[in-house]
Design an enzyme around this catalytic site. Sequence first.
Site, PDB file in Angstrom:
ATOM      1  N   GLU A 230       0.841  -1.212   0.000  1.00  0.00           N
ATOM      2  CA  GLU A 230       0.000   0.000   0.000  1.00  0.00           C
ATOM      3  C   GLU A 230       0.870   1.255   0.000  1.00  0.00           C
ATOM      4  O   GLU A 230       0.761   2.117  -0.881  1.00  0.00           O
ATOM      5  CB  GLU A 230      -0.889  -0.015   1.238  1.00  0.00           C
ATOM      6  CG  GLU A 230      -1.470   1.313   1.680  1.00  0.00           C
ATOM      7  CD  GLU A 230      -1.766   1.303   3.163  1.00  0.00           C
ATOM      8  OE1 GLU A 230      -2.831   0.805   3.535  1.00  0.00           O
ATOM      9  OE2 GLU A 230      -0.915   1.779   3.945  1.00  0.00           O
TER      10      GLU A 230
ATOM     11  N   ASP B 262      -4.939  -2.859  -3.295  1.00  0.00           N
ATOM     12  CA  ASP B 262      -4.624  -1.427  -3.350  1.00  0.00           C
ATOM     13  C   ASP B 262      -3.162  -1.192  -3.698  1.00  0.00           C
ATOM     14  O   ASP B 262      -2.832  -0.343  -4.532  1.00  0.00           O
ATOM     15  CB  ASP B 262      -5.013  -0.722  -2.051  1.00  0.00           C
ATOM     16  CG  ASP B 262      -4.400  -1.336  -0.803  1.00  0.00           C
ATOM     17  OD1 ASP B 262      -3.789  -2.419  -0.890  1.00  0.00           O
ATOM     18  OD2 ASP B 262      -4.556  -0.739   0.284  1.00  0.00           O
TER      19      ASP B 262
END
Length: 408
Positions: A94, A155
């Site tokens: 992330e 993500d």
Amino acid sequence: MKLFVAFLLLPLFLISCQPGNQNNSDVPQRPFPQAIIFNDAIKPDLQNDLNAEVAAYYDYWKSRYLKPGVYIPNTFFVQGENTGGSITDKGTSEGHGWGMIITALMAGHDPDAKKYFDGLVRMYNATRSKHNPYLMAWLITAKEDAGGNRSSATDGDFDVAYGLLLAHEQWGSDGEFNYLEKAIDMITNGIKVSLIDTESRRLRMGDAPTMPVGTRSSDWMAGHLRAFYHYTGEKIFLEAVDTIYSMIEQITRNFSPHTGLMPDFVAGFPAGPAGPEFLETEYDGTFNWNACRFPLRLAVEFAHHGTPQARDHLNKMLAWLQPATGNNVANVRPGYFLTGEPIPGRDYYTSMAYTAPFVAASIAGAHHQQWLNEGWNHIKNVKISYYPDTINLLSMLLISGNWWAPGN
């Protein structure tokens, strides 16, 4: 919007011949500040001040969170907290993806941006997922040995691939790394294969086969998916965009008609909030520490592509939030039930992880000008820790017009 669609349909050989895509030097082709005025979007006043304030926040962020690798030569990583790892671990995919986006966008201000970006690429190369080697392991361990030992997180994978596309347009792909080739490999052999459900076109949460069947609203990066389509021509990415908007409509209609808030985790058909402890906490079905990024994801989509559904939903959320906070940005709470009540026990603090994305959302209409001006003056001065600070910097880049879209 019609002009944009027509541009997307250009053959890839024409795209490769566009100015800036053949640069093989370290000279950035889209140097900071770009200070773009997005169609139909507003900005705070005094653009020159915005650019200087973004640059200052980046300098702080880089000095605090962008760190050299110890065990893998010539690498960098973004030092950050994680959920489910050890306190000694270095960071996550992330944060790694965020770092790649940020350093690519800050080239021109930071003369070492390409050095940092390439160091982040080397760390990505060394920490691939154990399930799909085109994706990145979600955790960078203390000894930088997560490669082949961990699954991926959607993500992080989306942002790493998107960062590579930014780098291709910023520096070209004829240097040490062919950024475009890496991005397309990751998009077509990783993201398409392992992170988009072939039947529902919903985004999965990662590439682990044991992952619960669901999706995160914080992964709903429609703008990223449009960039992936632009460079590959694979219609599955636009189908995933349509699925995102379908889920937003279903959840809003059935669970958050007053607020437009999305939950951390989504499951079921039609789409709805996941139950408590679905993956992380009792608040998995609320607007919590994952979903707080959703307004920023939607604001990026609106700014870069002018999507009416994104604009309308941003305005819906703000129509609830502004009165709920007494029109005071400093009163945004860190977590809400979908009906709009704050999650209890958090009244004594706020977080830029929630506040900054809602400030970014306010670019969606001129009637938000005061909220945007006051919000900018608030967020530009807050420095706390990796997660809120990085979301804050990304929000500032978008609001100031310094986050541009690859392929657009």
